[in-house]
Design an enzyme around this catalytic site. Structure first.
Site, short mmCIF file in Angstrom:
data_model
loop_
_atom_site.label_atom_id
_atom_site.label_comp_id
_atom_site.label_asym_id
_atom_site.label_seq_id
_atom_site.Cartn_x
_atom_site.Cartn_y
_atom_site.Cartn_z
N SER A 562 0.85 -1.20 0.00
CA SER A 562 0.00 0.00 0.00
C SER A 562 0.87 1.23 0.00
O SER A 562 2.02 1.20 0.48
CB SER A 562 -0.89 0.02 1.24
OG SER A 562 -1.56 1.26 1.34
N TYR A 575 -3.03 -0.81 10.42
CA TYR A 575 -3.03 -1.11 8.99
C TYR A 575 -1.70 -0.74 8.35
O TYR A 575 -1.06 -1.54 7.66
CB TYR A 575 -4.19 -0.36 8.31
CG TYR A 575 -4.27 -0.58 6.82
CD1 TYR A 575 -4.82 -1.75 6.29
CD2 TYR A 575 -3.80 0.39 5.92
CE1 TYR A 575 -4.90 -1.94 4.91
CE2 TYR A 575 -3.87 0.20 4.55
CZ TYR A 575 -4.42 -0.96 4.04
OH TYR A 575 -4.48 -1.15 2.69
N1 LIG Z 1 -8.49 -0.31 -2.01
C1 LIG Z 1 -7.40 0.41 -1.84
O1 LIG Z 1 -7.40 1.62 -2.01
C2 LIG Z 1 -6.15 -0.20 -1.40
C3 LIG Z 1 -5.04 0.62 -1.24
C4 LIG Z 1 -3.85 0.05 -0.85
C5 LIG Z 1 -3.78 -1.30 -0.62
N2 LIG Z 1 -4.88 -2.08 -0.78
C6 LIG Z 1 -4.75 -3.50 -0.50
O2 LIG Z 1 -5.25 -4.24 -1.56
C7 LIG Z 1 -5.73 -5.49 -1.07
C8 LIG Z 1 -7.12 -5.73 -1.62
O3 LIG Z 1 -7.98 -4.73 -1.17
P1 LIG Z 1 -9.38 -4.39 -1.83
O4 LIG Z 1 -9.48 -2.91 -1.80
O5 LIG Z 1 -9.53 -5.05 -3.11
O6 LIG Z 1 -10.36 -4.97 -0.73
P2 LIG Z 1 -11.57 -6.02 -0.81
O7 LIG Z 1 -12.18 -6.02 0.53
O8 LIG Z 1 -12.42 -5.71 -1.97
O9 LIG Z 1 -10.84 -7.39 -1.04
C9 LIG Z 1 -10.11 -8.02 -0.04
C10 LIG Z 1 -10.46 -9.50 -0.04
O10 LIG Z 1 -9.64 -10.14 0.93
C11 LIG Z 1 -10.43 -11.12 1.54
N3 LIG Z 1 -9.88 -11.47 2.86
C12 LIG Z 1 -9.89 -10.74 4.00
N4 LIG Z 1 -9.36 -11.43 5.00
C13 LIG Z 1 -9.00 -12.63 4.51
C14 LIG Z 1 -8.39 -13.78 5.07
N5 LIG Z 1 -8.08 -13.85 6.38
N6 LIG Z 1 -8.14 -14.82 4.27
C15 LIG Z 1 -8.48 -14.76 2.96
N7 LIG Z 1 -9.05 -13.71 2.38
C16 LIG Z 1 -9.31 -12.64 3.14
C17 LIG Z 1 -11.80 -10.49 1.66
O11 LIG Z 1 -12.79 -11.47 1.87
C18 LIG Z 1 -11.91 -9.76 0.35
O12 LIG Z 1 -12.55 -10.54 -0.62
C19 LIG Z 1 -5.62 -5.42 0.43
O13 LIG Z 1 -4.46 -6.04 0.86
C20 LIG Z 1 -5.55 -3.94 0.68
O14 LIG Z 1 -4.92 -3.65 1.89
C21 LIG Z 1 -6.06 -1.55 -1.15
#
Ligand SMILES: NC(=O)c1ccc[n+]([C@@H]2O[C@H](COP(=O)([O-])OP(=O)(O)OC[C@H]3O[C@@H](n4cnc5c(N)ncnc54)[C@H](O)[C@@H]3O)[C@@H](O)[C@H]2O)c1
Ligand SMILES: [Zn+2]
Length: 685
Positions: A562, A575
């Site tokens: 991130s 986080y």
């Molecule tokens: N959305 C953003 O702006 C952003 C920014 C920086 C980093 N990220 C990172 O990107 C990744 C995906 O985020 P997203 O925005 O697509 O979120 P999202 O919630 O749409 O997807 C995350 C997925 O991870 C799954 N998950 C959570 N805990 C779990 C576990 N213990 N075991 C297996 N699966 C699990 C959830 O069920 C979900 O389907 C994350 O690591 C997040 O920190 C996102």
């Protein structure tokens, strides 16, 4: 032009083909072909014209549609007999078929077109049934044919498919008006009829009569007595053993060219491997012409009992792989002529492990799976032939002629260029939603097989089905995992290995976010985020690495870290700290796994609102409140804070993952790529 009216002969032909092709006892996948002759009005002359519709090159009878048929003018096709230059130059006739096409001609005519056109019957079926090939490959097949079928089915000695075989069968039909078909030595069957129904009945009669005869007259143990220690391991042990062996075996099968794998522990395979004669029979190899490209002449067979340890089995497999390659080179050298196509790779396509099952390989999952199906056909054929007689496949030199047939080589050369991630197997955690789902979709679109892992099995499977479309489990499978649970993570990796043969691209994406200040953050908040992200990605990398190392095919581990792994702001202690941990895992593992050719990189997204469960689950509302905008406008609000003033979507992260693990980025490891539309405070240095 009036809309195309399907000729009734074609309607019947397709229905018959689909019925025959959808029952495994009748023919192997994409094996065999069917035809019908009929009359249409020639749009040029207004006169009747006699046509033959015949299944074109490549397709499968079970799913045949009109577009899979080649359409030829019967008068011109039969006129080829007058210019036929003899068996030495029979391959030239395939090109001549193009001059017999009616209209646009439909699908490309196959090598078997001559047989269909020249045989004087309105409907012809050529099939590869296990029962028929068992008779066709029995040492006394000619005698058995007479005993089983009397004069209703004629024996045709082995001849390579082509124009001459068509002439032979046409002559047999003329000389034996009482016959309904023939057994083609070493190959399959052909049956005919004046109506579609009659042809189908004749085909089924030959197939079922052969099967019934084998059932009644086969000796009790066609594969010989049970071999001590070679029986099937109990199921859970068998699967665990298969998962432990699979990466090394995939490496063996991929020494010349990377392959996707398929595993089966079907009883047919386990029974064959448990019996004394399996080494002799496996060495004799397959017989039916369309097997050679798919399964190679013979499999690699592990010559150790199931009671041997994994280490013993792996060490022996490595030795056998060397011998297999030498043996294959020798086979090529024995038979190749100066105009033979170049050797296509010396690795086995079928690997048999007694007590455990069969690993089969191909350029994609479907090809690997079908190779396995073909070997099951081969086992069935050997069982039938040995039950009645002695299995006697065609000569090795004939096998070589088919495997390295110029016409087959031309077909291979015409294949579309593989996609950039073809043969690569990807595992994406948290792939049922947001960035993970977009990443899995991108990797699949670029040719990878993908395993979609998430907390909910149902959501993972739904995402997999959506991504794979009509290719289904050949492209994507969904699995349940909690990445913070080591046993569940191991089970996920095992599932991936058994589904596709191995693993190449690991995307540590699962995550969740609780935006809280230091004072609000509970221990449970801290533990949850660290367990899923820092610990979860550690567990996934730790379970995946042995697979990547054993395969010797390199690979990629990609962390979705991130912007917050480097950017410091309020209300983000747990986080951002665990994201920083993930980011350093990238560097640590890049340093550690490089010697195995494994690259480890990361992507730093920011502000991906659309499609993100993290934002939908309260974080977005909370952030919107902090910035004083409506939640639905949060993406646009974030965009305005960026240097490029662009909104970041899940697809943009997916594209970066593809670039990092794609064919161009071969010399980069330990890198993080920001995908945030430009955030100066998070620039890396
Ligand atoms: N959305 C953003 O702006 C952003 C920014 C920086 C980093 N990220 C990172 O990107 C990744 C995906 O985020 P997203 O925005 O697509 O979120 P999202 O919630 O749409 O997807 C995350 C997925 O991870 C799954 N998950 C959570 N805990 C779990 C576990 N213990 N075991 C297996 N699966 C699990 C959830 O069920 C979900 O389907 C994350 O690591 C997040 O920190 C996102
Ligand atoms: Zn055939």
């Amino acid at each position: 032009m009036a809309t195309h009216q399907q000729n009734p002969a074609v309607t019947d032909l397709i229905a018959r083909s689909n019925r025959l092709g959808s029952d495994a006892k009748n023919t192997n996948y994409a094996g065999g072909n069917t035809s019908a002759k009929g009359t249409e009005t020639d749009p040029v002359t207004g006169q009747d014209v006699e046509l033959v519709w015949v299944k074109g090159s490549g397709g499968d009878l079970g799913t045949l549609t009109e577009s899979g048929l080649a359409v030829l003018r019967l008068d011109r096709m039969r006129a080829l007999v007058g210019v036929y230059p003899g068996v030495e130059r029979e391959d030239e006739m395939v090109a001549a078929f193009d001059y017999c096409l009616h209209g646009k001609g439909g699908a490309a005519p196959s090598i078997d077109t001559a047989m269909h056109g020249l045989v004087d019957a309105a409907h012809v079926d050529h099939l590869h049934p296990d029962s028929g090939i068992a008779i066709a490959t029995a040492a006394d097949g000619e005698q058995l044919t007479a005993t089983i079928f009397g004069d209703k089915v004629v024996w045709v000695p082995w001849r390579r498919p082509g124009f001459q075989l068509g002439l032979d069968i046409a002559e047999i039909k003329t000389r034996n008006p009482q016959a309904v078909g023939c057994i083609l030595g070493g190959h399959g069957i052909t049956a005919w009829g004046e109506t579609s129904k009659e042809a189908e009945q004749n085909s089924l009669w030959i197939i079922d009569t052969a099967a019934a005869y084998i059932a009644e007259h086969s000796k009790a143990e066609p594969f010989g007595p049970a071999l001590d220690g070679y029986g099937a391991l109990p199921e859970p042990e068998r699967r665990a053993r298969a998962a432990a062996l699979a990466p090394t075996i995939r490496g063996i099968a991929s020494a010349d060219r990377a392959m996707v794998g398929h595993f089966t522990d079907t009883e047919v395979v386990l029974d064959f491997l448990a019996a004394a004669e399996h080494p002799r029979l496996a060495a004799l190899g397959t017989s039916c012409p369309d097997h050679f490209l798919r399964t190679k002449v013979k499999p690699l067979v592990l010559d150790l009992p199931a009671s041997a340890s994994v280490e013993e089995q792996l060490a022996r497999l490595e030795e056998l792989a060397v011998a297999y390659r030498d043996d294959y080179q020798a086979y090529y050298d024995r038979h190749a002529t100066p105009d033979s196509p170049a050797i296509r790779g010396k690795d086995p396509l079928i690997v048999l492990v007694p007590g455990v099952g069969m690993f089969s390989y191909g350029k994609d999952k479907q090809t690997a799976r079908v190779a396995g199906e073909f070997y099951v056909n081969a086992i069935n054929v050997m069982r039938g032939a040995e039950g009645l007689s002695t299995y006697a496949p065609i000569d090795e030199s004939e096998k070589f002629r088919i495997e390295y047939w110029a016409l087959e080589e031309a077909k291979l050369q015409r294949m579309p260029r593989p996609k950039p991630l073809a043969t690569r197997i990807a595992l994406v955690t948290g792939a049922a939603s947001g960035i993970g789902k977009a990443t899995a979709a991108k990797l699949a679109a670029e040719g990878a097989c993908v395993v979609i892992a998430d907390l909910s099995l149902e959501k993972a499977q739904t995402a997999a089905a959506e991504i794979a479309g009509d290719k289904g489990a050949d492209v994507a499978v969904g699995v349940q995992v909690d990445v913070s649970d080591a046993a569940a993570v191991q089970a996920m990796v095992d599932t991936c290995v058994l589904a596709f043969g191995g693993l190449d691209l690991v995307v540590n994406n699962a995550g969740l976010s609780l935006s809280k200040s230091l004072l609000e953050t509970t221990e449970a908040d801290w533990d949850l985020q660290h367990n899923v992200m820092a610990k979860g990605s550690f567990l996934v990398s730790r379970a995946a690495a042995p697979v990547l190392i054993a395969q010797r095919l390199g690979g990629d581990i990609i962390y979705i870290s991130s912007k917050n792994s480097v950017f410091a702001g309020p209300n983000n202690i747990a986080y951002s700290a665990t994201k920083a941990d993930q980011a350093h895992q990238v560097r640590l593992l890049a340093a550690e796994l490089g010697e195995h050719g494994v690259k480890v990189n990361g992507v730093n997204p920011d502000g991906v609102v659309a499609g993100s469960g993290i934002f939908a689950g309260g974080w977005g509302a909370q952030r919107a409140a902090v910035y004083g905008v409506e939640e639905k406008d949060l993406g646009k609000f974030y965009a305005q804070r960026t240097i490029l003033k662009r909104e970041v979507l899940p697809e943009h992260i997916a594209n970066a993952v593809f670039v990092l693990c794609g064919p161009e980025m071969t010399h980069t490891t330990g890198l993080h790529v920001p995908v945030d539309a430009g955030v100066a405070a998070a620039f890396l240095r």
